[in-house]
Design a protein around this motif. Structure first.
Motif, short mmCIF file in Angstrom:
data_model
loop_
_atom_site.label_atom_id
_atom_site.label_comp_id
_atom_site.label_asym_id
_atom_site.label_seq_id
_atom_site.Cartn_x
_atom_site.Cartn_y
_atom_site.Cartn_z
N ILE A 61 0.89 -1.15 0.00
CA ILE A 61 0.00 0.00 0.00
C ILE A 61 0.93 1.20 0.00
CG2 ILE A 61 -1.77 1.27 1.25
CD1 ILE A 61 -2.58 -1.43 2.54
N VAL A 62 0.79 2.07 -0.99
CA VAL A 62 1.67 3.23 -1.12
C VAL A 62 0.85 4.48 -0.88
CG1 VAL A 62 3.28 4.46 -2.62
CG2 VAL A 62 3.06 1.97 -2.83
N ILE A 63 1.26 5.24 0.14
CA ILE A 63 0.53 6.44 0.56
C ILE A 63 1.45 7.65 0.39
CG2 ILE A 63 -0.69 7.56 2.46
CD1 ILE A 63 -1.03 4.72 3.67
N ALA A 64 0.90 8.72 -0.20
CA ALA A 64 1.68 9.95 -0.37
C ALA A 64 1.76 10.68 0.96
CB ALA A 64 1.02 10.85 -1.41
N GLY A 65 2.97 11.06 1.32
CA GLY A 65 3.20 11.77 2.57
C GLY A 65 3.59 13.21 2.33
N MET A 66 4.19 13.81 3.33
CA MET A 66 4.59 15.20 3.30
C MET A 66 5.77 15.41 2.34
SD MET A 66 5.61 17.61 6.59
CE MET A 66 5.70 16.15 7.55
N ALA A 67 5.74 16.51 1.63
CA ALA A 67 6.84 16.96 0.77
C ALA A 67 7.24 15.93 -0.28
CB ALA A 67 8.05 17.34 1.62
N GLY A 68 6.26 15.24 -0.84
CA GLY A 68 6.53 14.29 -1.91
C GLY A 68 7.08 12.95 -1.47
N THR A 69 7.12 12.70 -0.19
CA THR A 69 7.59 11.39 0.29
C THR A 69 6.47 10.37 0.14
OG1 THR A 69 6.87 11.81 2.57
CG2 THR A 69 9.13 12.45 1.99
N THR A 70 6.83 9.11 0.13
CA THR A 70 5.83 8.05 0.11
C THR A 70 6.11 7.08 1.24
OG1 THR A 70 7.12 6.70 -1.44
CG2 THR A 70 5.45 8.14 -2.40
N VAL A 71 5.03 6.50 1.73
CA VAL A 71 5.12 5.47 2.76
C VAL A 71 4.63 4.18 2.13
CG1 VAL A 71 4.25 4.71 4.99
CG2 VAL A 71 4.77 7.12 4.61
N GLN A 72 5.39 3.11 2.27
CA GLN A 72 5.02 1.82 1.68
C GLN A 72 4.78 0.82 2.80
OE1 GLN A 72 8.39 1.16 -0.86
NE2 GLN A 72 7.60 2.53 -2.43
N ILE A 73 3.58 0.24 2.78
CA ILE A 73 3.20 -0.76 3.78
C ILE A 73 3.10 -2.10 3.07
CG2 ILE A 73 1.44 -1.44 5.44
CD1 ILE A 73 0.56 1.59 5.38
#
Length: 193
Positions: A61-73
């Motif tokens: 699951i890829v979620i867009a975070g702050m300042a163009g970062t992504t979080v991958q679960i």
């Protein structure tokens, strides 16, 4: 564990275990997120929508975070079993609806279609796109125009058999590039290994 990021809500989504897969739901009202298989196209989960993990057994699951970062679960569904305790239960032959290809591919057509689909089967994210005519030509030692003609012939034959999304005179279809539709059809119908 999600990072401390004010752009990611702790209640933006949920994962629910079903009988033979998981249901990934986007609870956000404004932010989509992406399901990314090990190989293949990303699947955008729009706000308020839900999708299952099928046919994949591992995803991110890829979620867009702050300042163009992504979080991958990472999501591993391989341990999910059906209510009778069997994992990956296959239907009996009498339950299977057989779909046959409308026509046999020639060996040359098969090679071109396999090369068209290769990046979608081996890459992930934005790299999981059908190969271009130039890429196919380079890989197979053919001219891009020859590759275009082969793909057009396959597409026209499928269109003549009424395969949706491959009909050239569809007024709702943008453009004339049928590579995505043909590659998805070929993969879905197991034309490629």
């Amino acid at each position: 564990m999600l990072p401390n990021d004010s752009h990611i809500s702790r209640t933006a989504g949920s994962v629910t275990v079903l009988e033979d897969c998981v249901l990934v739901r986007n609870h956000s009202t404004t932010k989509p997120f992406v399901l990314r298989p090990v190989a293949g196209e990303d699947h955008v989960v729009e706000p308020g929508a839900a999708v299952t993990s099928l046919p994949h057994r591992t995803l991110q699951i890829v979620i867009a975070g702050m300042a163009g970062t992504t979080v991958q679960i990472d999501l591993d569904v391989s341990g999910v079993t059906t209510s009778d305790g069997l994992s990956d239960v296959k239907p009996s032959p009498s339950d299977v609806v057989t779909t046959t290809t409308p026509f046999p591919l020639t060996p040359a057509q098969r090679k071109v279609v396999e090369a068209l689909c290769a990046p979608m089967l081996s890459q992930q994210g934005s790299d999981a796109a059908p190969a271009t005519y130039q890429q196919i030509g380079t890989a197979l030692g053919l001219s891009p125009q020859y590759v275009r003609n082969v793909i057009q012939t396959v597409r026209e034959t499928l269109s003549g058999h009424g395969v949706p999304d491959l009909v050239a005179d569809d007024p709702t279809r943008p453009g004339t590039d049928f590579r995505w539709s043909l590659a998805r059809y070929a993969i879905r119908n197991r034309w490629v290994p």
